[in-house]
Enzyme design. Structure first.
Site, PDB file in Angstrom:
ATOM      1  N   PRO A   1       0.826  -1.221   0.000  1.00  0.00           N
ATOM      2  CG  PRO A   1      -0.837  -1.589   1.601  1.00  0.00           C
ATOM      3  CD  PRO A   1       0.504  -2.104   1.140  1.00  0.00           C
ATOM      4  CE1 TYR A   2       5.842   5.404   2.346  1.00  0.00           C
ATOM      5  CE2 TYR A   2       7.326   3.829   1.313  1.00  0.00           C
ATOM      6  CZ  TYR A   2       7.092   5.085   1.823  1.00  0.00           C
ATOM      7  OH  TYR A   2       8.079   6.033   1.804  1.00  0.00           O
ATOM      8  CE1 TYR A   3       8.854   0.438  -3.193  1.00  0.00           C
ATOM      9  CE2 TYR A   3       8.203  -0.200  -0.972  1.00  0.00           C
ATOM     10  CZ  TYR A   3       9.192   0.079  -1.902  1.00  0.00           C
ATOM     11  OH  TYR A   3      10.496   0.011  -1.538  1.00  0.00           O
TER      12      TYR A   3
ATOM     13  CE  LYS B   1       7.290   8.177  -1.220  1.00  0.00           C
ATOM     14  NZ  LYS B   1       7.274   9.557  -0.636  1.00  0.00           N
TER      15      LYS B   1
END
Lengths: 214, 214
Positions: free
Chosen positions: A128-130, A133
């Protein structure tokens, strides 16, 4: 050159503020999210502004106003949920781009993550973070700003070595946060990094040279 | 016209599949995420494919292959966290766009949310969801696909009235899911909706007319 560091109280941010503060060519402005951080930077004689990345574009633009470049190294961090990842790492970043344009600033450096541009190489435990970003970076590429996207590998707290590998695509690796800050510092005025993105890990090349050769 | 309905097992999806299945002009393909849903559609004589929106673009393209249009009405739903909002509603949607292009499909209809294009009007209690929809819609606008973005107000389960307001910007309102399905149905072949986005709430205009006048 006046440089607004968004996320100045983070570990990369602090290293970068120190580098900029020690230089004759730059004046840093620490962009932070609470009063305590604000006072802490002001006590060191560093200009700073209070900005909530969940606020409006206008509020963010007020915090950036009068600077010449923006470095976005803020993040909601691992201790909050993906709701904040969406609101800070993605939407907060895009609002900062819009705010930079509104404030007439055309230079923008984004601290992203290794291989964020290649979905098949995203860190599985941080997908999810990727995703956040990835889409923030895509918005930056289309923003019209003079951007540089720096995508460091796994971040370490150890002292920097001053030596890195920097290239459009690198496989897994790590890098001290201090060296990421130095790479941002070297990129700020390096024309060659404008409208480029690159992966960054510890390696053999002195940072300034690596950035020049990107 | 063969229409892949991504999220066919959702409530809008089911209404849409019924409308397409009852029409001579369309053949639906239900794109679903599990075997049980697959069998349920197949038992009704409806072509269907198993697709995991957290899978690869290639896998999604296989599920869409051979259709002429894609309707994206999938969502991770309110019972999962924002990690799934990032991976399904945002990245899953963008992978579906990439998959459509890979499969040579050029028509794409996105079910978004009222005012998703205007950050200042996002539903405060659903801000992370709105952020995901906002950036998925922005990616679609730049995808090169012949897109239509339909942004319904608060979704209701009551029977459709067949009457709506549709316009680029509407203030808060609600609409039965059945009427959203009818608006998608009317948009599929309405040239005038290509590369347009509009808000949609219950109103006074027959759906087909409202869509023609967008």
């Amino acid at each position: 050159m006046k440089v607004a560091v968004v996320g100045a109280n983070g570990q990369i941010g602090k290293h970068l503020i120190d580098l900029l503060h020690d230089s004759k060519d730059f004046t840093p402005r620490a962009i932070v999210r609470n009063e305590e951080q604000l006072r802490s930077f002001q006590n060191e004689g560093i200009q700073s502004s209070l900005v909530d990345l969940e606020g409006t574009v206008e509020e963010i633009a007020n915090g950036l106003d009068g600077t010449d470049a923006v470095v976005f190294t803020a993040g909601s961090g691992g201790h909050t949920g993906s709701d904040k990842t969406l609101l800070v790492d993605l939407d907060g970043a895009v609002k900062t781009m819009e705010a930079a344009k509104q404030a007439g600033i055309d230079r923008f450096i984004m601290v992203s993550a290794l291989q964020a541009h290649n979905r098949e190489n995203w860190n599985l435990s941080l997908k999810p973070y990727y995703a956040a970003k990835h889409f923030a970076d895509k918005e930056l590429e289309r923003s019209g700003l003079n951007y540089t996207i720096i995508r460091p590998g796994g971040l370490l707290n150890e002292t920097g070595t001053g030596k890195v590998f920097a290239a459009e695509n690198l496989s897994r690796g790590s890098i001290p946060r201090e060296d990421v800050a130095k790479a941002i510092y070297s990129s700020l005025t390096e024309e060659h990094t404008v409208n480029r993105g690159f992966d960054l890990i510890s390696g053999n090349d002195p940072i300034e040279e690596a950035i020049k050769r990107i």
